[in-house]
Design a protein around this motif. Structure first.
Motif, PDB file in Angstrom:
ATOM      1  N   PHE A  85       0.824  -1.210   0.000  1.00 41.70           N
ATOM      2  CA  PHE A  85       0.000   0.000   0.000  1.00 41.70           C
ATOM      3  C   PHE A  85       0.860   1.262   0.000  1.00 41.70           C
ATOM      4  O   PHE A  85       0.574   2.221  -0.722  1.00 41.70           O
ATOM      5  CB  PHE A  85      -0.927  -0.002   1.223  1.00 41.70           C
ATOM      6  CG  PHE A  85      -1.933  -1.108   1.219  1.00 41.70           C
ATOM      7  CD1 PHE A  85      -2.339  -1.702   0.038  1.00 41.70           C
ATOM      8  CD2 PHE A  85      -2.477  -1.574   2.411  1.00 41.70           C
ATOM      9  CE1 PHE A  85      -3.267  -2.732   0.027  1.00 41.70           C
ATOM     10  CE2 PHE A  85      -3.415  -2.598   2.421  1.00 41.70           C
ATOM     11  CZ  PHE A  85      -3.809  -3.183   1.226  1.00 41.70           C
ATOM     12  N   ALA A  86       1.896   1.279   0.826  1.00 44.08           N
ATOM     13  CA  ALA A  86       2.737   2.476   0.926  1.00 44.08           C
ATOM     14  C   ALA A  86       3.509   2.716  -0.368  1.00 44.08           C
ATOM     15  O   ALA A  86       3.691   3.868  -0.785  1.00 44.08           O
ATOM     16  CB  ALA A  86       3.703   2.327   2.095  1.00 44.08           C
ATOM     17  N   LEU A  88       2.609   1.881  -3.492  1.00 40.57           N
ATOM     18  CA  LEU A  88       1.693   2.415  -4.504  1.00 40.57           C
ATOM     19  C   LEU A  88       1.327   3.864  -4.202  1.00 40.57           C
ATOM     20  O   LEU A  88       1.268   4.709  -5.104  1.00 40.57           O
ATOM     21  CB  LEU A  88       0.439   1.547  -4.575  1.00 40.57           C
ATOM     22  CG  LEU A  88       0.646   0.102  -5.040  1.00 40.57           C
ATOM     23  CD1 LEU A  88      -0.655  -0.669  -4.995  1.00 40.57           C
ATOM     24  CD2 LEU A  88       1.241   0.062  -6.442  1.00 40.57           C
ATOM     25  N   ALA A  89       1.077   4.172  -2.929  1.00 44.16           N
ATOM     26  CA  ALA A  89       0.737   5.541  -2.553  1.00 44.16           C
ATOM     27  C   ALA A  89       1.910   6.483  -2.779  1.00 44.16           C
ATOM     28  O   ALA A  89       1.733   7.619  -3.256  1.00 44.16           O
ATOM     29  CB  ALA A  89       0.284   5.585  -1.100  1.00 44.16           C
ATOM     30  N   ALA A  92       2.230   7.260  -6.397  1.00 43.65           N
ATOM     31  CA  ALA A  92       1.154   8.141  -6.865  1.00 43.65           C
ATOM     32  C   ALA A  92       1.432   9.598  -6.533  1.00 43.65           C
ATOM     33  O   ALA A  92       1.301  10.479  -7.393  1.00 43.65           O
ATOM     34  CB  ALA A  92      -0.170   7.700  -6.258  1.00 43.65           C
ATOM     35  N   ILE A  93       1.830   9.873  -5.288  1.00 40.84           N
ATOM     36  CA  ILE A  93       2.010  11.267  -4.885  1.00 40.84           C
ATOM     37  C   ILE A  93       3.344  11.849  -5.346  1.00 40.84           C
ATOM     38  O   ILE A  93       3.522  13.070  -5.348  1.00 40.84           O
ATOM     39  CB  ILE A  93       1.876  11.417  -3.351  1.00 40.84           C
ATOM     40  CG1 ILE A  93       2.956  10.621  -2.621  1.00 40.84           C
ATOM     41  CG2 ILE A  93       0.496  11.003  -2.899  1.00 40.84           C
ATOM     42  CD1 ILE A  93       2.897  10.750  -1.113  1.00 40.84           C
ATOM     43  N   ARG A 101      -4.513  15.486  -4.544  1.00 44.14           N
ATOM     44  CA  ARG A 101      -3.180  15.030  -4.147  1.00 44.14           C
ATOM     45  C   ARG A 101      -2.716  15.718  -2.862  1.00 44.14           C
ATOM     46  O   ARG A 101      -2.243  15.062  -1.925  1.00 44.14           O
ATOM     47  CB  ARG A 101      -2.187  15.285  -5.280  1.00 44.14           C
ATOM     48  CG  ARG A 101      -0.730  14.952  -4.958  1.00 44.14           C
ATOM     49  CD  ARG A 101       0.142  15.157  -6.192  1.00 44.14           C
ATOM     50  NE  ARG A 101       1.544  14.970  -5.863  1.00 44.14           N
ATOM     51  CZ  ARG A 101       2.349  15.932  -5.431  1.00 44.14           C
ATOM     52  NH1 ARG A 101       1.852  17.157  -5.274  1.00 44.14           N
ATOM     53  NH2 ARG A 101       3.612  15.683  -5.157  1.00 44.14           N
ATOM     54  N   PHE A 104      -4.639  14.543   0.148  1.00 47.28           N
ATOM     55  CA  PHE A 104      -4.188  13.220   0.587  1.00 47.28           C
ATOM     56  C   PHE A 104      -2.917  13.342   1.421  1.00 47.28           C
ATOM     57  O   PHE A 104      -2.784  12.690   2.472  1.00 47.28           O
ATOM     58  CB  PHE A 104      -3.949  12.332  -0.629  1.00 47.28           C
ATOM     59  CG  PHE A 104      -3.393  10.977  -0.295  1.00 47.28           C
ATOM     60  CD1 PHE A 104      -4.202   9.979   0.207  1.00 47.28           C
ATOM     61  CD2 PHE A 104      -2.040  10.706  -0.473  1.00 47.28           C
ATOM     62  CE1 PHE A 104      -3.692   8.730   0.526  1.00 47.28           C
ATOM     63  CE2 PHE A 104      -1.523   9.465  -0.156  1.00 47.28           C
ATOM     64  CZ  PHE A 104      -2.354   8.477   0.340  1.00 47.28           C
ATOM     65  N   VAL A 108      -2.478  12.331   5.417  1.00 50.59           N
ATOM     66  CA  VAL A 108      -1.457  11.423   5.951  1.00 50.59           C
ATOM     67  C   VAL A 108      -0.747  12.072   7.137  1.00 50.59           C
ATOM     68  O   VAL A 108      -0.477  11.425   8.164  1.00 50.59           O
ATOM     69  CB  VAL A 108      -0.452  11.028   4.850  1.00 50.59           C
ATOM     70  CG1 VAL A 108       0.712  10.248   5.437  1.00 50.59           C
ATOM     71  CG2 VAL A 108      -1.144  10.207   3.777  1.00 50.59           C
ATOM     72  N   PRO A 149       0.689   5.078   7.154  1.00 50.01           N
ATOM     73  CA  PRO A 149       0.948   6.512   6.916  1.00 50.01           C
ATOM     74  C   PRO A 149       2.419   6.891   6.999  1.00 50.01           C
ATOM     75  O   PRO A 149       2.944   7.579   6.110  1.00 50.01           O
ATOM     76  CB  PRO A 149       0.116   7.201   8.013  1.00 50.01           C
ATOM     77  CG  PRO A 149      -0.985   6.246   8.302  1.00 50.01           C
ATOM     78  CD  PRO A 149      -0.374   4.892   8.173  1.00 50.01           C
ATOM     79  N   ILE A 152       4.414   5.482   4.112  1.00 54.92           N
ATOM     80  CA  ILE A 152       4.245   6.258   2.880  1.00 54.92           C
ATOM     81  C   ILE A 152       5.265   7.390   2.818  1.00 54.92           C
ATOM     82  O   ILE A 152       5.897   7.636   1.784  1.00 54.92           O
ATOM     83  CB  ILE A 152       2.810   6.815   2.794  1.00 54.92           C
ATOM     84  CG1 ILE A 152       1.800   5.673   2.589  1.00 54.92           C
ATOM     85  CG2 ILE A 152       2.689   7.824   1.652  1.00 54.92           C
ATOM     86  CD1 ILE A 152       0.350   6.124   2.617  1.00 54.92           C
ATOM     87  N   ARG A 156       8.080   7.798   0.090  1.00 54.13           N
ATOM     88  CA  ARG A 156       7.955   8.997  -0.754  1.00 54.13           C
ATOM     89  C   ARG A 156       9.308   9.663  -0.936  1.00 54.13           C
ATOM     90  O   ARG A 156       9.637  10.134  -2.025  1.00 54.13           O
ATOM     91  CB  ARG A 156       6.958   9.974  -0.131  1.00 54.13           C
ATOM     92  CG  ARG A 156       6.776  11.265  -0.917  1.00 54.13           C
ATOM     93  CD  ARG A 156       5.709  12.130  -0.271  1.00 54.13           C
ATOM     94  NE  ARG A 156       5.543  13.381  -0.983  1.00 54.13           N
ATOM     95  CZ  ARG A 156       6.192  14.510  -0.696  1.00 54.13           C
ATOM     96  NH1 ARG A 156       7.056  14.531   0.313  1.00 54.13           N
ATOM     97  NH2 ARG A 156       5.986  15.611  -1.394  1.00 54.13           N
TER      98      ARG A 156
END
Length: 277
Positions: A85-86, A88-89, A92-93, A101, A104, A108, A149, A152, A156
């Motif tokens: 999940f992290a 893919l997130a 995305a961002i 965006r 979101f 988080v 969270p 992510i 990122r």
């Protein structure tokens, strides 16, 4: 002068390392000694005359292996889904511009500010209504929601640190976007994935308070809850500190094995993923 400063820094590093590692050594040393020796005024720094009795006593009733299985199952589920999940997130961002965006990203951040204790009652009622108390799935869901969270944000930073120009250059050489990502970008993200997995592993393996709320049954305990039983002294039996240290060592061994496995992968990931041309 530089040589003296290097020697001084090396000595300081050794001293700090010894201070850091001494509690671990003391736990392992005490695990082999009987409580009568541990309760003496003069400390025993070497386990001469020690035995494996504390370890066998800690594992005799079978509750250790049941708790071990519970912890392993929960940890594997949490690590897998948190990274998925992290990842893919974070992609995305970091790579795409889409409506919502910024909202979101702020969400988080706000989730990270919520104190975990404020959610205990809601989490208990939710899992109870779903019939997921004393279950691996119920605890895993709460752990994943708590760990994702921050994971992510970790990923990122790694994704943003890999320039998108590398993928574009690979696509110019004839690779598709998916092939460019898998052959160029993904290997460079391996250290971030490993670091996120380590974080998720530690959070799931060592978590105590949420497990205490969601696993009230004695036959559904994780290793931290199982370890608590050795520390609590009853009215008829004093705490056996030798068993406590042996139990603590048993809980720590899987963590050490996990770090030994991922350490090499984290290092190799830093130099993998060459740019074509």
């Amino acid at each position: 002068m530089k040589r003296k400063s290097r020697v001084g820094l090396s000595v300081l590093a050794i001293v700090i390392s010894l201070v850091w590692i001494f509690p671990v050594y003391w736990m392992l040393n005490s695990a082999f000694l009987p409580t009568t020796v541990l309760e003496r005024f003069t400390p025993t720094f070497l386990p001469f005359g020690g035995s494996w009795r504390n370890f066998t006593s800690a594992m005799d009733d079978g509750t250790f292996f049941r708790a071990l299985g519970m912890s392993v199952a929960i940890t594997l589920i949490v690590v897998f889904f948190c990274i998925l999940f992290a990842f893919l997130a974070a992609l995305a961002i970091s790579r795409f511009k889409f409506r919502g965006r910024k909202t979101f990203i702020v969400a988080v951040l706000l989730i990270q500010m919520l104190p975990a204790e404020a959610l205990f009652l809601a989490q208990y009622k939710m899992m109870s209504s779903l019939g997921l108390l004393n279950s691996v799935i119920g605890v895993s869901i709460i752990y994943i929601a708590a760990v994702v969270p921050f994971t992510i944000w970790m990923l990122r930073g790694f994704v943003a640190g890999v320039p998108a120009d590398l993928e574009e250059a690979a696509m110019v050489d004839g690779l598709s976007r998916f092939q460019a990502f898998m052959k160029i970008t993904f290997p460079l993200l391996a250290p971030g994935l490993v670091a996120s997995g380590v974080y998720a592993f530690l959070q799931a393996w060592n978590e105590f308070t949420v497990a205490l709320i969601l696993l009230p049954a004695e036959d559904a305990q994780t290793l931290p809850l199982w370890l608590r039983g050795f520390v609590q002294a009853s009215a008829t039996r004093a705490t056996d500190w030798g068993e406590v240290m042996a139990a603590s060592t048993l809980v720590a061994v899987p963590v050490i094995v996990f770090f030994l496995i991922v350490q090499g992968r984290m290092t190799s990931g830093l130099v993998s993923g060459a740019v074509k041309g």
